[in-house]
Design a protein around this motif. Structure first.
Motif, PDB file in Angstrom:
ATOM      1  N   ARG A 286       1.312  -1.230   0.165  1.00  0.00           N
ATOM      2  CA  ARG A 286      -0.073  -0.135  -0.147  1.00  0.00           C
ATOM      3  C   ARG A 286       0.820   1.013  -0.262  1.00  0.00           C
TER       4      ARG A 286
ATOM      5  N   VAL B  92      -5.489   2.784  -4.698  1.00  0.00           N
ATOM      6  CA  VAL B  92      -5.165   1.403  -2.979  1.00  0.00           C
ATOM      7  C   VAL B  92      -5.798   0.324  -2.530  1.00  0.00           C
TER       8      VAL B  92
ATOM      9  N   ALA C  60      -6.241  -3.305  -2.927  1.00  0.00           N
ATOM     10  CA  ALA C  60      -6.204  -3.730  -2.046  1.00  0.00           C
ATOM     11  C   ALA C  60      -7.534  -4.830  -2.182  1.00  0.00           C
TER      12      ALA C  60
END
Length: 94
Positions: free
Chosen positions: A23, A37, A41
């Motif tokens: 990240r 991000v 994820a």
């Protein structure tokens, strides 16, 4: 997004390290922000607790601001990504 493609191809964005490190590397890329991000994820890293709180569809589904989404979603831990996916799917049918 070109920066992301170059970083992924060079193994500098997604490869190696824990999710927190990945990240941080992604956020360091120009043009990549928290929503991107968190989305990566959720979709790429398989983080079952990822929460793209600023997502427009998610905010509309909950009738909330990004900050309020974070507060509401605390009750969904550690499965927030699954809740997000359900809300996205349900929103497609409304």
């Amino acid at each position: 997004m070109l920066w992301l493609a170059v970083a992924v191809m060079g193994g500098r964005a997604l490869g190696g390290g824990d999710d927190g490190e990945v990240r941080r590397r992604l956020l360091a890329l120009p043009g990549i922000g928290p929503w991107t991000v968190d989305y990566l994820a959720l979709r790429v890293l398989g983080d079952r607790d990822a929460l793209p709180a600023g997502d427009l569809v998610l905010r509309r589904a909950l009738g909330a601001t990004a900050r309020e989404v974070v507060t509401v979603a605390e009750a969904w831990r550690p499965w927030r990504a699954y809740a997000v996916t359900h809300l996205w799917t349900a929103s497609a049918y409304l």
